[in-house]
Design a protein around this motif. Structure first.
Motif, PDB file in Angstrom:
ATOM      1  N   THR A  78      40.486  11.736  29.716  1.00 42.18           N
ATOM      2  CA  THR A  78      38.648  11.377  28.842  1.00 42.18           C
ATOM      3  C   THR A  78      38.150  12.679  29.255  1.00 42.18           C
TER       4      THR A  78
ATOM      5  N   LYS B 107      28.401  15.037  26.668  1.00 40.71           N
ATOM      6  CA  LYS B 107      29.438  13.935  24.923  1.00 40.71           C
ATOM      7  C   LYS B 107      30.476  13.975  26.029  1.00 40.71           C
ATOM      8  N   SER B 108      31.308  12.842  26.235  1.00 42.78           N
ATOM      9  CA  SER B 108      31.820  12.455  26.652  1.00 42.78           C
ATOM     10  C   SER B 108      33.445  11.566  25.825  1.00 42.78           C
ATOM     11  N   GLN B 109      34.140  11.067  26.061  1.00 44.51           N
ATOM     12  CA  GLN B 109      34.890  10.328  25.165  1.00 44.51           C
ATOM     13  C   GLN B 109      36.571   9.905  25.922  1.00 44.51           C
ATOM     14  N   SER B 110      37.107   8.796  25.757  1.00 51.13           N
ATOM     15  CA  SER B 110      38.311   8.226  26.551  1.00 51.13           C
ATOM     16  C   SER B 110      39.217   8.113  25.537  1.00 51.13           C
ATOM     17  N   TYR B 111      40.412   8.198  25.811  1.00 50.28           N
ATOM     18  CA  TYR B 111      41.179   7.824  24.898  1.00 50.28           C
ATOM     19  C   TYR B 111      42.871   7.801  25.460  1.00 50.28           C
TER      20      TYR B 111
ATOM     21  N   PRO C  57      34.815  14.148  21.378  1.00 51.46           N
ATOM     22  CA  PRO C  57      33.862  13.059  21.904  1.00 51.46           C
ATOM     23  C   PRO C  57      33.252  12.661  20.589  1.00 51.46           C
ATOM     24  N   ARG C  58      32.932  13.820  19.527  1.00 47.82           N
ATOM     25  CA  ARG C  58      31.902  13.019  18.903  1.00 47.82           C
ATOM     26  C   ARG C  58      32.593  12.923  17.253  1.00 47.82           C
ATOM     27  N   ARG C  59      34.243  11.916  17.585  1.00 46.45           N
ATOM     28  CA  ARG C  59      34.623  11.515  16.515  1.00 46.45           C
ATOM     29  C   ARG C  59      33.814   9.874  16.609  1.00 46.45           C
ATOM     30  N   SER C  60      34.339   9.431  15.648  1.00 45.88           N
ATOM     31  CA  SER C  60      33.077   8.095  15.711  1.00 45.88           C
ATOM     32  C   SER C  60      34.468   7.384  14.344  1.00 45.88           C
TER      33      SER C  60
ATOM     34  N   LEU D 135      38.135   7.676  15.012  1.00 45.04           N
ATOM     35  CA  LEU D 135      38.468   7.298  16.173  1.00 45.04           C
ATOM     36  C   LEU D 135      39.296   6.818  16.259  1.00 45.04           C
TER      37      LEU D 135
ATOM     38  N   ASP E 226      41.642   4.556  19.388  1.00 44.68           N
ATOM     39  CA  ASP E 226      42.074   4.505  20.432  1.00 44.68           C
ATOM     40  C   ASP E 226      43.262   4.985  21.504  1.00 44.68           C
TER      41      ASP E 226
END
Length: 1009
Positions: free
Chosen positions: A810, A850-854, A896-899, A914, A916
């Motif tokens: 994350t 801004k956050s994102q998990s992979y 985290p801004r990947r889409s 983006l 997964d």
């Protein structure tokens, strides 16, 4: 080492000066130690024979401090010695050169209890008290494995001289946990088990064993409660318990040590003042005799301690400053003094020269630690001295601690002896015929801390020709490269070119280069030894067994804790050298008093040392330098008072000017984080503190898993991030923040065993000045262990997702919305948006997260971030995987801004689509095909150029390389062909001239037409 300074960081010089006098070189290691590990899948071995794939990558293998050793010198094959170490490694070493033939690391929980050679072809190990394995001697292949029902402690492995199951090989015996088990050495089958817990009146627990080969019997000796001594007799053929005898101990005789000396038993009381001895064979009853230690040796100094020689009729008693050899009468059990030594000695294992003759080696240090006296004595009668050598060891080895003796037959049929010795610095050496045959620096397998230092500047009196190639060699190298490029090189030219490239890659010039690639790698090991390695080829420039961290005989050994830079002279200084501070403890445990040692980074000398009267709980380096460019440090003691170093009036004056802005925090194991501030000046260099805030986590349901802070030497190039639509996001660059994660259940629970609904992870971002929680997020259905890294305005952490049954990474990025109202260029240059403008934690933070998990493919051991000189180059995340390799992952993948469908402006900005999971390419492994067994740390430092980053990873093995996350955009490669460039330019100039002449002639011919 957690500190914070309010109102912004204070600037300091980052340069390093040179040294006026010449730098002394330590013992140089051969090239083979910095080599590639070749893994044979079928044979299961690791050989250090191949070169690294790039000229700036270095790889070195070690095994750790040797605890068990067995020689294999029979037959006509390769002579070897099998060793087991405290790093849970079993290895086979070439007896002639000390090279690793094969090696296996068994894991952190598999401490090796015993090592033997069975059937002349298997290396048998007993680890974790219950795992018995047989390895093929030539290549280390696992032959068989057996899991036993024994306790993890007090376990012994014996090689019998009898064949129990008639398979023409002698079998094995494992004693421990009240059980005696016989195992076949051919296939690991359990032959019989004898349970001794129910013999006699019950409660018998064997501690020592004695094998009577002629009678095919095993005697197990132990205590029944605290008042009786028991001896059980077992038939080796069947495992039947044939006899059991008990004897009453003298009243008020608490037992400390127990030894089996041939057919006699010797026990020492807890006070170390009296010995009970007796014979346990040939009689129906055991008769014990009490003997005061003072009656054997009158000049007793300190308590006694028994040492087993595993020899017939003799054992050793060790005191504080003396060692005595005591003989035991085999019929009566009476004790008498055989020999005394007025200094500590090292004693080897017993070596059987024949059925009736045994030998043992004794080592005494003479005038200095470097010179030793090695004696080989026949144990029967203790009178025949059959070998005696005076040997000079390599410097900085310390006292010898362990000896393994082996014999060989000379051409005149007499016995010769070789000894494998382990020194105080954990090094391993082979001694033979009065000389050191080879030596290994295996203390480097237990590195506690690592730093890098600049080399000195080149002085005018140093000839460049001494360290650089001559003009002839330079031209020869470029001609060979040109031939290779044009495919005109012969076989001899190819060999010569490889030699030139190898020589270029092994530059060991002891001065810094223009690009900042040559460094000193300073390493602190568990034995208290400091090493300086040259990054060019990995040779040892100097080593120092720190005097302040050495212990006297029978006293607790000081423990090294941390290595810190004390002085960094500015870049163009010629007369000053860097100084490092070694922080240690004068005993085991965190409450032991501290000890400090200052070491010169160029010469390897200890400048001075200091023993403290208080424990060191924290070390706080401050961004304040005195006139000597020494960095001020605060040492926090057990009462949360801080002590200022250096102890000078100048440092006290400098600190008093900034003391009101110095804050620090402490993370308690009970789940509490406390913040403190400096308050009153108690005495000369001691200040009191005041508790400002505390954050209490629910310890009944959560436990702190990890904390992460920014690197104090990190350089941030820009304070803003420009988006594709030309808008600006301002980074939240608060240096006084700490990232904390808590998990439920605790971090020690194994991955995948907890129920998803009962597991969660909570991540906190806390300001260490005010204690304010700036951000908090909860991840449900996840579990530790957690690894995190905090850099610039972002944090990345790794954990296990119980629902998805996969690991995750994350990323969270923090932006300051309070700075977004004005965006003028002038504000960026001179206004409050400038990165050097003061920052206060007491202002209200308006943070946008801004956050994102992979999904990630593997578990993680360590995480770090690449560092560059000015922070312009894009960063890479360095991940130490569970496969003991280091992976370099571009930070762009963790945006985290990947889409899923980036817009045109986002694509222009460089945002990736983006997915997964995170893509892992084989080329991303910076360690290539290497495995860094037991990976413990990753260090990244910048070079003088902006594009490269120097990376050093350590564990059992060492690995050094150079990375270029954004390619080498500011330099040419080392093998760039300048000759080819010059020829190309000449050809172009000639072609232009010829074309111009031809054009003029054609133009003139056209005019005549």
């Amino acid at each position: 080492m957690d500190s914070a300074v309010e109102e912004g960081p204070m600037s300091s010089s980052n340069g390093i000066r040179g040294m006026e006098k010449a730098v002394g070189l330590g013992p140089r290691w051969s090239r083979r130690h910095w080599s590639r590990a070749h893994h044979h899948a079928g044979a299961g071995r690791t050989l250090a024979l191949e070169r690294a794939p790039s000229r700036w990558s270095r790889y070195q293998q070690y095994i750790g401090k040797v605890t068990h050793a067995v020689f294999q010198t029979q037959g006509t094959g390769r002579k070897r010695v099998l060793v087991a170490t405290d790093e849970n490694v079993i290895a086979s070493l070439n007896l002639r050169k000390g090279e690793i033939l094969w090696r296996h690391a068994l894991g952190e929980t598999e401490s090796i209890n015993a090592l033997e050679i069975a059937a002349g072809k298997y290396a048998v190990t007993l680890s974790a008290g219950c795992n018995l394995r047989a390895w093929n001697l030539p290549d280390g292949t696992l032959i068989w494995e057996t899991h036993l029902q024994t306790a993890a402690s007090a376990v012994k492995l014996l090689i019998l001289s009898t064949d129990i199951n008639n398979d023409r090989t002698n079998d094995l015996l494992v004693v421990g946990g009240g059980l005696v088990q016989a195992i076949s050495s051919v296939d690991g089958r359990l032959l019989w088990t004898a349970d001794l817990a129910d013999v006699g009146s019950g409660g018998f627990l064997p501690q020592e064993t004695s094998v009577a080969d002629k009678e095919h019997k095993l005697y197990a000796l132990g205590f029944v409660g605290s008042s009786k001594l028991g001896v059980a007799e077992i038939d080796l053929s069947t495992g039947a318990k044939t006899q059991y005898k008990e004897a009453e101990l003298p009243e008020g005789f608490p037992i400390s040590d127990l030894l089996a000396v041939g057919e006699s038993v010797v026990a020492l009381d807890l006070a170390g003042s009296s010995i009970v001895s007796g014979t346990f064979t040939g009689k129906e009853k055991i008769t014990l005799e009490l003997t005061p230690v003072s009656s054997i040796y009158h000049d007793v100094s300190g308590n006694a301690q028994l040492l087993s020689l595993k020899a017939r009729g003799v054992f050793v008693i060790s005191f504080k400053d003396e060692v005595i050899v005591v003989g035991v009468d085999s019929e009566t059990g009476k004790l008498d003094l055989v020999e005394k030594f007025n200094q500590p000695i090292a004693i080897s294992n017993t070596l059987a020269l024949s059925d009736e003759k045994q030998a043992i080696a004794l080592v005494q240090h003479m005038d200095s630690d470097q010179t030793i006296l090695l004696r080989v004595i026949i144990t029967d009668g203790w009178k025949d001295e059959i070998a005696k050598d005076v040997i000079k060891l390599e410097p900085q080895r310390g006292l010898l601690q362990t000896i393994f003796l082996n014999s060989y037959t000379r051409t005149d049929k007499s016995h010769g002896f070789r000894a494998l010795v382990v020194a105080e610095d954990d090094s391993l050496s082979l001694l033979q015929q009065g000389e050191v045959v080879w030596s290994r620096e295996d203390g480097l397998a237990s590195i506690l801390d690592a730093r890098m230092a600049q080399l000195p500047l080149e002085r005018a009196g140093v000839s460049v020709a001494q360290v650089e190639h001559s003009l002839e060699e330079w031209l020869k190298g470029h001609v060979l490269r040109l031939k290779s490029t044009l495919m005109l090189a012969s076989a001899e030219d190819v060999v010569a070119l490889q030699a030139v490239r190898l020589k270029n890659a092994e530059k060991t010039k002891m001065t810094r280069d223009h690009n900042g690639f040559r460094k000193l790698i300073i390493l602190l090991t568990k034995s208290g030894k400091l090493f300086a390695l040259h990054s060019g080829d990995g040779h040892v420039v100097w080593s120092l067994l720190i005097p302040a961290l050495r212990s006297e005989h029978r006293t607790p050994k000081p423990e090294p804790v941390k290595l810190l830079p004390w002085r960094k002279p500015h870049q163009h200084a010629l007369d000053d050298s860097p100084v490092f501070l070694v922080v240690g403890r004068l005993g085991p445990g965190p409450n032991a008093p501290g000890v400090l040692s200052w070491v010169d980074a160029y010469s390897g000398r200890e400048l001075h040392s200091l023993k403290l009267t208080y424990p060191i709980k924290q070390v706080l380096p401050l961004p304040i330098l005195d006139s000597l460019e020494q960095r001020l440090h605060l040492f926090v003691d057990g009462e949360t008072n801080v002590h200022l170093f250096p102890n000078t009036a100048e440092s006290l004056s400098l600190f008093n000017n900034q003391s009101q802005n110095v804050y620090f925090y402490d993370v308690n194991k009970d789940g509490v984080i406390k913040g403190f501030r400096i308050t009153d000046h108690i005495e000369d260099f001691v200040f009191s503190t005041r508790l400002l805030w505390s954050v209490v986590f629910p310890s009944d349901s959560e436990a702190i898993a990890t904390t992460a802070t920014r690197n104090s030497d990190e350089v941030v190039h820009t304070q803003a991030k420009v988006l594709g639509d030309r808008n600006v996001l301002f980074k939240y660059l608060n240096k006084n923040i700490v990232f904390v994660t808590t998990v439920a259940p605790g971090p020690s629970s194994k991955v995948g065993l907890a129920a998803p609904e009962d597991s969660w992870l909570v991540a906190y971002l806390i300001d260490t000045i005010t204690g304010q929680v700036l951000h908090r997020v909860t991840h449900q259905d996840v579990q530790g262990p957690v690894h995190a890294v905090l850099s610039e305005n972002w944090v990345i952490y790794h954990y296990f997702n119980l629902r998805a049954h996969r690991y995750e990474l994350t990323v969270m990025e923090f932006y300051d919305n309070s700075r977004a109202e004005t965006k003028g260029v002038l504000q960026y240059i001179i206004g409050r948006h400038n990165a050097s403008a003061p920052f206060s934690s007491y202002t209200y933070p308006n943070i946008d997260v801004k956050s994102q998990s992979y999904f990630f493919t593997s578990s993680v051991k360590k995480m770090a971030v690449t560092m560059t000189a000015r922070g312009i180059t894009s960063r890479q995340l360095l991940i130490g995987t569970n496969c003991d390799q280091v992976l370099a992952l571009d930070k762009r993948f963790l945006d985290p801004r990947r889409s899923i469908n980036p817009t045109a402006m986002e694509r222009e900005e460089g945002i990736l689509p983006l997915t997964d999971g995170l893509p892992i390419y084989p080329q991303s492994y910076v360690t290539h095909s290497y495995r860094l067994e037991g990976l413990r740390g990753i260090l990244s430092v910048p070079a003088r150029l902006e594009s490269p980053s120097l990376v050093f990873a350590y564990g059992l093995d060492l690995f050094y390389t150079r990375l270029a996350p954004s390619r080498t955009y500011d330099s040419l490669t080392e093998d760039f062909s300048y000759a080819l460039l010059l020829i190309t330019m000449i050809v172009l100039v000639v072609a232009i001239g010829v074309s111009w002449v031809m054009s003029k002639r054609k133009e003139l011919a056209d005019k005549w037409k």
